[in-house]
Design a protein around this motif. Structure first.
Motif, mmCIF file in Angstrom:
data_model
loop_
_atom_site.group_PDB
_atom_site.id
_atom_site.type_symbol
_atom_site.label_atom_id
_atom_site.label_comp_id
_atom_site.label_asym_id
_atom_site.label_seq_id
_atom_site.Cartn_x
_atom_site.Cartn_y
_atom_site.Cartn_z
ATOM 1 N N LEU A 146 60.932 4.760 1.219
ATOM 2 C CA LEU A 146 62.355 5.303 1.550
ATOM 3 C C LEU A 146 63.560 4.711 0.924
ATOM 4 C CD1 LEU A 146 62.187 6.435 5.342
ATOM 5 C CD2 LEU A 146 62.741 7.914 3.363
ATOM 6 N N VAL A 147 63.588 3.603 1.012
ATOM 7 C CA VAL A 147 64.892 2.547 0.609
ATOM 8 C C VAL A 147 64.863 2.779 -0.960
ATOM 9 C CG1 VAL A 147 65.697 0.328 0.149
ATOM 10 C CG2 VAL A 147 64.745 0.984 2.218
ATOM 11 N N LEU A 148 63.805 2.890 -1.764
ATOM 12 C CA LEU A 148 63.813 2.883 -3.139
ATOM 13 C C LEU A 148 64.236 4.252 -3.479
ATOM 14 C CD1 LEU A 148 60.631 0.656 -4.064
ATOM 15 C CD2 LEU A 148 63.160 0.251 -4.421
ATOM 16 N N MET A 149 63.909 5.220 -2.938
ATOM 17 C CA MET A 149 64.317 6.643 -3.175
ATOM 18 C C MET A 149 65.700 7.012 -2.955
ATOM 19 S SD MET A 149 61.052 9.175 -2.282
ATOM 20 C CE MET A 149 60.730 8.600 -0.492
ATOM 21 N N VAL A 150 66.053 6.791 -1.710
ATOM 22 C CA VAL A 150 67.587 6.866 -1.254
ATOM 23 C C VAL A 150 68.374 6.157 -2.079
ATOM 24 C CG1 VAL A 150 69.168 6.937 0.542
ATOM 25 C CG2 VAL A 150 66.821 7.678 0.816
ATOM 26 N N SER A 151 68.140 4.753 -2.317
ATOM 27 C CA SER A 151 69.400 4.010 -3.147
ATOM 28 C C SER A 151 69.261 4.450 -4.485
ATOM 29 C CB SER A 151 68.702 2.360 -2.877
ATOM 30 O OG SER A 151 67.299 2.295 -3.585
ATOM 31 N N SER A 152 68.333 4.840 -5.327
ATOM 32 C CA SER A 152 68.391 5.227 -6.593
ATOM 33 C C SER A 152 68.693 6.688 -6.799
ATOM 34 C CB SER A 152 66.843 5.252 -6.931
ATOM 35 O OG SER A 152 65.829 6.028 -6.510
ATOM 36 N N SER A 153 68.919 7.423 -5.598
ATOM 37 C CA SER A 153 69.379 8.800 -5.626
ATOM 38 C C SER A 153 71.206 8.989 -5.744
ATOM 39 C CB SER A 153 69.142 9.578 -4.526
ATOM 40 O OG SER A 153 67.647 9.796 -4.510
ATOM 41 N N THR A 154 71.878 7.746 -5.827
ATOM 42 C CA THR A 154 73.238 7.886 -5.542
ATOM 43 C C THR A 154 73.579 8.255 -6.960
ATOM 44 O OG1 THR A 154 73.246 5.589 -6.561
ATOM 45 C CG2 THR A 154 73.326 5.866 -4.108
ATOM 46 N N ASN A 155 75.077 8.980 -6.915
ATOM 47 C CA ASN A 155 75.386 9.619 -8.183
ATOM 48 C C ASN A 155 75.506 8.566 -9.462
ATOM 49 O OD1 ASN A 155 75.691 12.196 -7.080
ATOM 50 N ND2 ASN A 155 77.765 11.793 -6.455
ATOM 51 N N PHE A 156 75.733 7.331 -9.293
ATOM 52 C CA PHE A 156 76.087 6.474 -10.304
ATOM 53 C C PHE A 156 74.398 6.347 -10.894
ATOM 54 C CE2 PHE A 156 75.594 2.118 -11.670
ATOM 55 C CZ PHE A 156 76.674 2.034 -12.881
ATOM 56 N N ILE A 157 73.700 5.954 -10.065
ATOM 57 C CA ILE A 157 72.028 5.870 -10.613
ATOM 58 C C ILE A 157 71.687 7.156 -11.289
ATOM 59 C CG2 ILE A 157 69.692 5.328 -9.883
ATOM 60 C CD1 ILE A 157 71.790 3.005 -9.834
ATOM 61 N N ARG A 158 71.815 8.066 -10.699
ATOM 62 C CA ARG A 158 71.328 9.347 -11.074
ATOM 63 C C ARG A 158 71.900 9.957 -12.382
ATOM 64 N NH1 ARG A 158 72.614 14.522 -9.382
ATOM 65 N NH2 ARG A 158 73.938 13.617 -7.805
ATOM 66 N N ARG A 159 73.320 9.627 -12.700
ATOM 67 C CA ARG A 159 73.834 9.952 -13.781
ATOM 68 C C ARG A 159 73.729 9.134 -15.083
ATOM 69 N NH1 ARG A 159 76.427 14.652 -12.901
ATOM 70 N NH2 ARG A 159 77.022 15.339 -10.924
ATOM 71 N N SER A 160 73.879 7.734 -14.673
ATOM 72 C CA SER A 160 73.712 6.871 -15.521
ATOM 73 C C SER A 160 72.585 6.115 -15.971
ATOM 74 C CB SER A 160 74.741 5.432 -15.166
ATOM 75 O OG SER A 160 75.852 5.871 -14.843
ATOM 76 N N TYR A 161 71.393 6.200 -15.085
ATOM 77 C CA TYR A 161 70.176 5.857 -15.476
ATOM 78 C C TYR A 161 69.329 6.948 -14.615
ATOM 79 C CZ TYR A 161 72.710 1.513 -15.986
ATOM 80 O OH TYR A 161 73.944 0.347 -16.097
ATOM 81 N N PHE A 162 69.036 8.066 -15.437
ATOM 82 C CA PHE A 162 68.340 9.123 -14.930
ATOM 83 C C PHE A 162 66.969 8.621 -14.640
ATOM 84 C CE2 PHE A 162 66.065 13.011 -15.039
ATOM 85 C CZ PHE A 162 66.494 13.803 -14.086
ATOM 86 N N GLU A 163 66.453 8.101 -15.575
ATOM 87 C CA GLU A 163 65.120 7.734 -15.383
ATOM 88 C C GLU A 163 64.561 6.967 -14.313
ATOM 89 O OE1 GLU A 163 67.111 7.027 -18.118
ATOM 90 O OE2 GLU A 163 66.512 8.316 -19.807
#
Length: 556
Positions: free
Chosen positions: A175-192
């Protein structure tokens, strides 16, 4: 005050129904663990168990619901079947918002569940050192309700000796990994990073199914001959009498699978459909290089049909065997080819541009193989349900409106099509002058065709430049103020500088179109969404004599 209920009521009806379901299930589960068969378990740990089990039950329910909004084919199918009910269709456009909301809710429930069980295990350990004889006896029963049998155990270490403890840690980490990596910054800058970590949901669902299978929570099985409410008061160092025989206990098998197997099967079917589509041939008909590091892909796929403003997921096995990236279609249903405009801003788009030969003077020996998943529905499909529409695109958010504007014009010029739409207002907010280039050609073409048809007022478009000009450009703009064509875009409509006065715009539209349903469609940054939503509510009339604004936003 406007008509607040027009845009907000359906959302709050659904939210209230969901909240009522959660509260009802929580209370019902809590009361079920206050039953007589759990009396002795409550003697050991108090009310920690009802809180832990109630929150777990709600986690199971919402883990079922959270998969449904990301079944894109299901959402598109429902949009098609709800064609006569625009209000229902508009709620389907919130699918990603609902998905995120449920994720945060599951995280909150997980904190409650984990905290309650840590409390429980601490009391299981302390029970061995209790001065209460009943608590000591219950803790030392071979098959009793206390799962910890060693008197000097450490509560944290004891958790790792049980399947619920190990799987619980796995669930929390996932849960922690999925939610923390779903922020706009991560999703747009590091989509992989977002893409790979989000697929931990497979581990999450496996762990949630296994989590309760060990049967650590034990209920009394012989309350018909051993009434715990009576025998607890009659306890005097032990049991074994005719009226109070030794209580027996049994753990229940996990039931989480009952909640998640259906949605998970539906999601697997969804993935099978996507896998099938990935093997369907897609031909790159043409690659066009536009200024500002933008490329246009013209594609062909047999049997492919998309409505206006829809989006697809693009896959290039040469770049990555796993990654799929979403792109809005800039083609319309009347176009011969599928067209996608994409900015070269990341690793994947840069690799695709290189594979297509647009980043060098050399043409590639062979264009890469592509796969398309979709199309998937968006709010833009509903533009034809209103007599007047206001389209607002900010930055790259203009892409769905390329499809919309082209399709509107095709339909407007087709004598066989009865078009409800009478007037289109288009506002494009651009961060700099470089953003104009590829889309300006489309506007020029539409402008020429409207003048030729004698319909220059059908499309009222306004372009706002928020920054990106220097002193020399400013002087050039002022010198050419009286020219027929705009110095920046070469269009008849002059470019505005700064940001739109939305209050004034909505007031003017409400006055110009009384007793009219006006669809407002936004594709752009989140910061603009609440502003336009509030203006839609404030300027919507409470009666049918005035204008009513219906807010729609692209979410994907």
């Amino acid at each position: 005050m406007g008509n607040w209920l027009l845009n907000e009521l359906p959302k709050w009806i659904l939210f209230t129904a969901w909240l009522a379901l959660n509260i009802a299930l929580f209370v019902n589960t809590y009361l079920s663990y206050m039953a007589d068969k759990y009396v002795y378990l409550r003697v050991l740990i108090g009310h920690g168990l009802p809180f832990a089990r109630s929150s777990a039950y709600i986690i199971n329910v919402n883990s079922m619901l959270i998969l449904l909004p990301v079944c894109r084919n299901l959402i598109s199918f429902l949009r098609g079947t709800c064609g006569c009910c625009t209000r229902v269709r508009r709620q389907l456009d919130r699918n990603i918002i609902v998905h995120r909301f449920l994720a945060y809710w599951i995280c909150l429930l997980s904190i409650i569940h984990t905290g309650a069980h840590c409390y429980n295990f601490e009391h299981f350990v302390l029970a061995h050192h209790s001065s209460d004889g009943l608590v000591q006896t219950l803790s030392n029963l071979p098959d009793g309700p206390n799962p910890i049998k060693e008197p000097n155990s450490d509560a944290i270490k004891a958790l790792f000796k049980f399947i619920p403890g190990v799987t619980g840690i796995v669930l929390v980490l996932a849960l922690v990994l999925m939610v923390s990596s779903s922020t706009n910054f991560i999703r747009r800058s590091y989509f992989e990073v977002f893409w790979f970590t989000h697929h931990l949901f497979v581990i999450y669902y496996i762990a949630i199914v296994i989590h309760g299978m060990q049967g650590v929570v034990k209920a009394q099985t012989n309350i018909d001959v051993h009434d715990p409410n009576v025998c607890r008061d009659q306890y005097d160092g032990g049991w074994g009498t005719a009226t109070c025989p030794i209580p027996t206990f049994e753990g229940s098998s996990g039931s989480s699978w009952k909640w998640v197997v259906g949605p998970f099967a539906l999601y697997l079917l969804e993935r099978c459909v996507r896998l099938y589509r990935s093997f369907q041939p897609v031909t790159i008909h043409k690659v066009v290089k536009h200024p500002s590091r933008t490329i246009e892909l013209l594609l062909k796929k047999p049997g492919f049909h998309a409505e206006v403003g829809q989006y697809v997921f693009l896959h290039c096995p040469k770049i990555s065997q796993l990654e799929w990236h979403p792109f809005t279609l800039t083609s319309c249903p009347e176009d011969e080819n599928i067209s996608i405009h994409l900015r070269i801003v990341g690793d994947w788009t840069s690799a695709l541009a290189m594979a297509c030969g647009v980043d060098s003077d050399q043409q590639p020996e062979k264009l890469p193989r592509l796969a398309i998943d979709g199309p998937f529905g968006t709010a833009s499909e509903d533009v034809f349900n209103y007599p007047v529409v206001l389209l607002v695109g900010a930055g790259i958010g203009v892409t769905p409106f390329a499809s919309v504007l082209k399709s509107i014009w095709y339909k407007y010029n087709d004598e066989n099509v009865q078009l409800k739409l009478e007037k289109v207002y288009f506002y494009w907010i651009c961060p700099d002058t470089m953003s104009f280039e590829w889309f300006a050609d489309l506007l020029k073409s539409l402008e020429r065709q409207m003048v030729a048809k004698g319909l220059p007022q059908f499309l009222d478009y306004n372009i706002y430049l928020t920054r990106g000009w220097d002193a020399n450009q400013a002087r050039n703009i002022v010198l050419h103020e009286e020219a027929v064509y705009d110095v920046v875009t070469n269009l008849r409509h002059k470019t505005h500088y700064g940001r739109p006065n939305w209050e004034q715009i909505f007031s003017a539209m409400a006055a110009a179109h009384p007793a009219t349903k006006i669809g407002v469609f936004l594709c752009g940054p989140k910061v603009l969404s609440p502003t336009l939503r509030q203006l839609c509510n404030r300027h919507s009339s409470v009666d049918t004599a005035g204008a009513r604004f219906y807010f729609n936003k692209e979410n994907f």
